[in-house]
Enzyme design. Structure first.
Site, PDB file in Angstrom:
ATOM      1  N   HIS A 197     -40.874  -4.774  19.848  1.00 52.65           N
ATOM      2  CA  HIS A 197     -41.665  -3.546  19.765  1.00 52.65           C
ATOM      3  C   HIS A 197     -41.201  -2.593  20.868  1.00 52.65           C
ATOM      4  CE1 HIS A 197     -45.065  -0.881  19.215  1.00 52.65           C
ATOM      5  NE2 HIS A 197     -45.235  -0.886  20.520  1.00 52.65           N
TER       6      HIS A 197
ATOM      7  N   ALA B 162     -19.565  14.069  -9.552  1.00 49.00           N
ATOM      8  CA  ALA B 162     -19.878  12.751  -8.969  1.00 49.00           C
ATOM      9  C   ALA B 162     -20.531  11.897 -10.038  1.00 49.00           C
ATOM     10  CB  ALA B 162     -20.785  12.915  -7.757  1.00 49.00           C
TER      11      ALA B 162
ATOM     12  N   GLU C  32       0.857  -1.196   0.000  1.00 48.52           N
ATOM     13  CA  GLU C  32       0.000   0.000   0.000  1.00 48.52           C
ATOM     14  C   GLU C  32       0.887   1.238   0.000  1.00 48.52           C
ATOM     15  OE1 GLU C  32      -3.480   0.848  -0.133  1.00 48.52           O
ATOM     16  OE2 GLU C  32      -2.393   2.734  -0.327  1.00 48.52           O
TER      17      GLU C  32
ATOM     18  N   GLY D  12       2.907  -0.977  -5.787  1.00 42.10           N
ATOM     19  CA  GLY D  12       3.351  -2.248  -6.345  1.00 42.10           C
ATOM     20  C   GLY D  12       3.144  -2.340  -7.846  1.00 42.10           C
TER      21      GLY D  12
HETATM   22  P1  NAI Z   1     -22.955   6.744  -9.585  1.00 46.19           P
HETATM   23  O1  NAI Z   1     -22.691   5.823 -10.712  1.00 46.19           O
HETATM   24  O2  NAI Z   1     -23.688   6.275  -8.390  1.00 46.19           O
HETATM   25  O3  NAI Z   1     -23.748   8.028 -10.134  1.00 46.19           O
HETATM   26  C1  NAI Z   1     -23.234   8.860 -11.145  1.00 46.19           C
HETATM   27  C2  NAI Z   1     -24.367   9.669 -11.735  1.00 46.19           C
HETATM   28  O4  NAI Z   1     -23.818  10.657 -12.602  1.00 46.19           O
HETATM   29  C3  NAI Z   1     -25.325   8.833 -12.557  1.00 46.19           C
HETATM   30  O5  NAI Z   1     -26.640   9.081 -12.106  1.00 46.19           O
HETATM   31  C4  NAI Z   1     -25.090   9.328 -13.985  1.00 46.19           C
HETATM   32  O6  NAI Z   1     -26.244   9.261 -14.782  1.00 46.19           O
HETATM   33  C5  NAI Z   1     -24.663  10.783 -13.738  1.00 46.19           C
HETATM   34  N1  NAI Z   1     -23.919  11.398 -14.854  1.00 46.19           N
HETATM   35  C6  NAI Z   1     -22.952  10.831 -15.605  1.00 46.19           C
HETATM   36  N2  NAI Z   1     -22.520  11.713 -16.544  1.00 46.19           N
HETATM   37  C7  NAI Z   1     -23.199  12.868 -16.367  1.00 46.19           C
HETATM   38  C8  NAI Z   1     -23.211  14.155 -17.017  1.00 46.19           C
HETATM   39  N3  NAI Z   1     -22.417  14.433 -18.049  1.00 46.19           N
HETATM   40  N4  NAI Z   1     -24.071  15.119 -16.575  1.00 46.19           N
HETATM   41  C9  NAI Z   1     -24.894  14.843 -15.534  1.00 46.19           C
HETATM   42  N5  NAI Z   1     -24.935  13.662 -14.894  1.00 46.19           N
HETATM   43  C10 NAI Z   1     -24.100  12.681 -15.290  1.00 46.19           C
HETATM   44  O7  NAI Z   1     -21.500   7.326  -9.208  1.00 46.19           O
HETATM   45  P2  NAI Z   1     -20.991   8.103  -7.929  1.00 46.19           P
HETATM   46  O8  NAI Z   1     -22.105   8.718  -7.162  1.00 46.19           O
HETATM   47  O9  NAI Z   1     -19.903   8.972  -8.440  1.00 46.19           O
HETATM   48  O10 NAI Z   1     -20.386   6.944  -7.038  1.00 46.19           O
HETATM   49  C11 NAI Z   1     -19.287   6.182  -7.536  1.00 46.19           C
HETATM   50  C12 NAI Z   1     -19.248   4.805  -6.912  1.00 46.19           C
HETATM   51  O11 NAI Z   1     -18.958   4.892  -5.544  1.00 46.19           O
HETATM   52  C13 NAI Z   1     -20.567   4.086  -7.073  1.00 46.19           C
HETATM   53  O12 NAI Z   1     -20.310   2.815  -7.603  1.00 46.19           O
HETATM   54  C14 NAI Z   1     -21.092   3.978  -5.686  1.00 46.19           C
HETATM   55  O13 NAI Z   1     -21.769   2.753  -5.461  1.00 46.19           O
HETATM   56  C15 NAI Z   1     -19.842   4.078  -4.807  1.00 46.19           C
HETATM   57  N6  NAI Z   1     -20.188   4.720  -3.553  1.00 46.19           N
HETATM   58  C16 NAI Z   1     -20.972   4.047  -2.666  1.00 46.19           C
HETATM   59  C17 NAI Z   1     -21.378   4.639  -1.504  1.00 46.19           C
HETATM   60  C18 NAI Z   1     -22.274   3.897  -0.587  1.00 46.19           C
HETATM   61  O14 NAI Z   1     -22.335   2.679  -0.675  1.00 46.19           O
HETATM   62  N7  NAI Z   1     -23.025   4.547   0.294  1.00 46.19           N
HETATM   63  C19 NAI Z   1     -20.977   6.003  -1.152  1.00 46.19           C
HETATM   64  C20 NAI Z   1     -20.200   6.638  -2.170  1.00 46.19           C
HETATM   65  C21 NAI Z   1     -19.806   5.986  -3.307  1.00 46.19           C
END
Ligand code: NAI
Length: 462
Positions: free
Chosen positions: A441, A266, A33, A115
Site C-alpha cells: 500500500h 487499421a 532478416e 529467405g
Molecule cells: P484489430 O483486428 O484489432 O481491429 C480491426 C478492426 O477493424 C475491427 O474492430 C474490425 O471490425 C474493423 N474493421 C474491419 N473492416 C472494417 C471496415 N470495412 N470498416 C470499418 N471497420 C472495419 O486489428 P488492428 O487494430 O489493425 O491490429 C492488428 C493486429 O495487431 C491485432 O492482432 C493486434 O492484436 C495487433 N496489435 C497489438 C497491439 C498491442 O498488443 N498493444 C498494438 C498494435 C497491434
C-alpha cells in the site's frame, strides 16, 4: 554451403528470441532478416515506436490538463513534432542495436536478406543456399487493407505511415476500432487532431470483455475521439486536397462520407508469406493464409516449424516470443510448451486495458458457472491521487472451485498488473489465493486484491 542446426526466417520478436534460445541450447543457429535492422514489425514500426509516441503525447496531455491541478505551471508547453519523431526513432535504434548485440553474444549468425525455402532443409538468401537441420518460419504479418482503398503511407496510411507523418493532421479518420486504431487514434487526438473512428461492428475492440469495451469507449470519447459504429467503409478518394471516406450504415444502408487530412487504415493484419516458397515446399496453409501447425508448432513438412503472426492465434509479440522459445526447446530435444489460454492482451490507451483468460461473454457461451469480483479504481487511494481513478478490475472465477478463469482491467498500469493474474493462472490459483496475498500500500495492484476479495466475502474499500 554453410550448414546450421537451425535457420530461423524472420528477425522479429518470435524469430530473434527463437534464434537466441536455440543458440543458448547449443545449436548452431542463423537468423535470416531482410530489414536493415533486427526486431521485425514490433521494434521497427509497431509496439516500440507507438509506445514512444503514446508516452510523449500522454505527457503533453497531462501537462495541459492535470499539471496545473498539482501546482505545476504549464505555460508555454508546446509540441515539437520533429523532435518527437526523433525521440521515437531513438527508442527504435536503441532496441534494434540491442538485439544485434545479443546475436553476437550468443553466436547467432545474422544472414542479411530475404529467405526462401528451396528444398528440404535448404534456405536461399540472395544467391547463397544455406543448409539447416530445422527451419523455423517467423515471417510475421503485414497490414490488411480494404478493397477500394489505396495505401500511400502519406495521406492514407497503415500503422507504419502513421508513425512518421510529416505533420500532425488537423483531421484524422481511423478505419477500425481495434488495438491499432485506438492507440494511434489516441496519440493524434492528444496532439490536437480531430479524430473520428469508423468501426464495422457495433462495439469497439472485438473480443474484449463487453463491459470494459463500453467503459473504454466512454473514456476515449471524453478525451475527444468520435466513434461511429456499425458502419462499413466503402472507399477512400482524394478530393479537393483532402481524403474523402465513404461509408454505409450496416443497419439502415444510409451512405455517408467524411473528410480527413489523413486516413489510418487499421482493419487487421494478415500473415506474411510472400515469396517464401511455401507452395513448392508443400507447406499447408489455411484459407486465411496462416501456416497450419500442430500443438508443437510443426508444419506438415518434417523439420519445418512456424511461429508467431504467421500461424493461428492472437498476433502479439509476446505470444510469438513464447512460441519461439518453445520451438527452440523442442528442436533441442526438450519439452517446449506455450500456455495458449493464458496469453495476456494489452491496449496502451489511457487508461490502459489489459486482459487474460476468458471474458464473461465467453464463459456464458461455455455455460460454465462463474462468479465475478469487481473493484473500481475510485476506491484505490493511489489512483485517486494522480487523477487516474477511472476504470476497474474484474476478476472471473469458477463458481464452485474459485479457480481464476480470467481478469479484465481498465485503469492505470493495467499492462503491468495483469501479470500477477497470468502467473496465478499458470499455477492454477484460486481468487482466494490473491485475496490472501499481502499487496503493498499504496499501489494500484491493491485493486486486483480487492477484486479477488469481492469474489469471496466482499471488497474492503467498496
Ligand atoms: P484489430 O483486428 O484489432 O481491429 C480491426 C478492426 O477493424 C475491427 O474492430 C474490425 O471490425 C474493423 N474493421 C474491419 N473492416 C472494417 C471496415 N470495412 N470498416 C470499418 N471497420 C472495419 O486489428 P488492428 O487494430 O489493425 O491490429 C492488428 C493486429 O495487431 C491485432 O492482432 C493486434 O492484436 C495487433 N496489435 C497489438 C497491439 C498491442 O498488443 N498493444 C498494438 C498494435 C497491434
Amino acid at each position: 554451403m554453410a550448414s546450421y542446426d537451425v535457420i530461423v526466417i524472420g528477425g522479429g520478436p518470435g524469430g530473434y528470441v527463437c534464434a537466441i534460445r536455440a543458440a543458448q541450447l547449443g545449436l548452431s543457429t542463423a537468423c535470416v532478416e531482410g530489414r536493415e535492422t533486427l526486431g521485425g514489425t514490433c521494434l521497427n514500426v509497431g509496439c516500440i515506436p507507438s509506445k514512444a509516441l503514446l508516452h510523449s503525447s500522454h505527457l503533453y496531455h497531462e501537462a495541459t490538463h492535470n499539471f496545473s491541478k498539482m501546482g505545476l505551471s504549464t505555460e508555454g508547453v508546446s509540441i515539437d513534432w520533429q523532435t518527437m519523431l526523433a525521440y521515437k526513432d531513438s527508442t527504435i535504434s536503441a532496441n534494434t542495436a540491442g538485439i544485434e548485440f545479443l546475436f553476437k553474444k550468443n553466436k547467432v549468425d545474422w544472414i542479411k536478406g530475404w529467405g526462401r525455402i528451396v528444398g528440404p532443409g535448404e534456405v536461399k538468401v540472395g544467391d547463397a543456399v544455406h543448409g539447416a537441420g530445422s527451419i523455423v518460419i517467423a515471417t510475421g504479418s503485414d497490414a490488411a487493407s480494404l478493397p477500394g482503398i489505396t495505401i500511400d503511407e502519406k495521406s492514407v496510411v497503415t500503422s507504419t505511415g502513421a508513425l512518421e507523418l510529416e505533420s500532425i493532421p488537423d483531421r484524422m479518420t481511423v478505419i477500425g476500432a481495434g488495438v491499432i486504431g485506438l492507440e494511434l487514434g489516441s496519440v493524434y487526438c492528444r496532439l490536437g487532431s480531430k479524430v473520428n473512428v469508423l468501426e464495422y461492428l457495433d462495439a469497439i475492440t472485438p473480443g474484449m470483455d463487453g463491459e470494459v469495451a463500453k467503459v473504454l469507449k466512454r473514456l476515449l470519447g471524453r478525451q475527444g475521439l468520435k466513434f461511429q459504429l456499425g458502419v462499413e467503409v466503402q472507399s477512400v478518394t482524394a478530393e479537393d486536397g483532402a481524403q474523402k471516406v465513404s461509408y454505409r450504415s450496416r443497419k439502415s444502408g444510409r451512405e455517408q462520407s467524411c473528410k480527413a487530412d489523413v486516413v489510418l487504415v487499421a482493419t487487421g493484419r494478415r500473415p506474411y508469406t510472400v515469396d517464401l516458397g511455401l507452395e513448392d515446399a508443400g507447406i499447408a496453409t489455411s484459407p486465411g493464409g496462416q501456416i497450419v501447425t500442430d500443438e508443437k508448432l510443426r508444419t506438415n513438412v518434417p523439420g519445418i516449424y512456424a511461429i508467431g503472426d504467421v500461424v493461428a492465434g492472437p498476433m502479439l509479440a509476446h505470444k510469438a516470443e513464447d512460441e519461439g522459445m518453445a520451438v527452440a526447446e523442442n528442436i533441442a530435444g526438450r519439452k517446449g510448451h506455450v500456455s495458449h489460454d493464458i496469453i495476456p492482451g494489452v491496449i496502451y490507451t489511457h487508461p490502459e486495458v489489459a486482459a487474460v483468460g476468458r471474458t464473461e461473454e465467453q464463459l456464458k457461451q461455455d455455460k460454465r458457472p462463474y462468479k465475478v469480483g469487481k473493484f473500481p479504481f475510485l476506491g484505490n487511494a493511489r489512483a485517486k491521487s494522480i487523477f487516474a481513478a477511472d476504470g476497474f478490475v474484474k476478476l472471473l472465477a469458477d463458481a464452485a472451485s474459485d479457480r481464476i478463469l480470467g481478469c479484465h482491467i481498465i485503469g492505470p498500469s493495467a499492462s503491468d498488473m495483469i501479470q500477477e493474474i497470468s502467473v496465478a493462472m499458470e499455477f492454477g490459483a484460486a481468487a482466494e489465493d490473491i485475496a490472501l496475498t499481502c499487496h503493498a500500500h499504496p499501489t494500484y495492484s491493491e485493486a486486483v486484491r480487492e477484486a479477488a476479495l469481492a469474489c469471496g466475502d466482499g471488497a474492503i474499500h467498496a
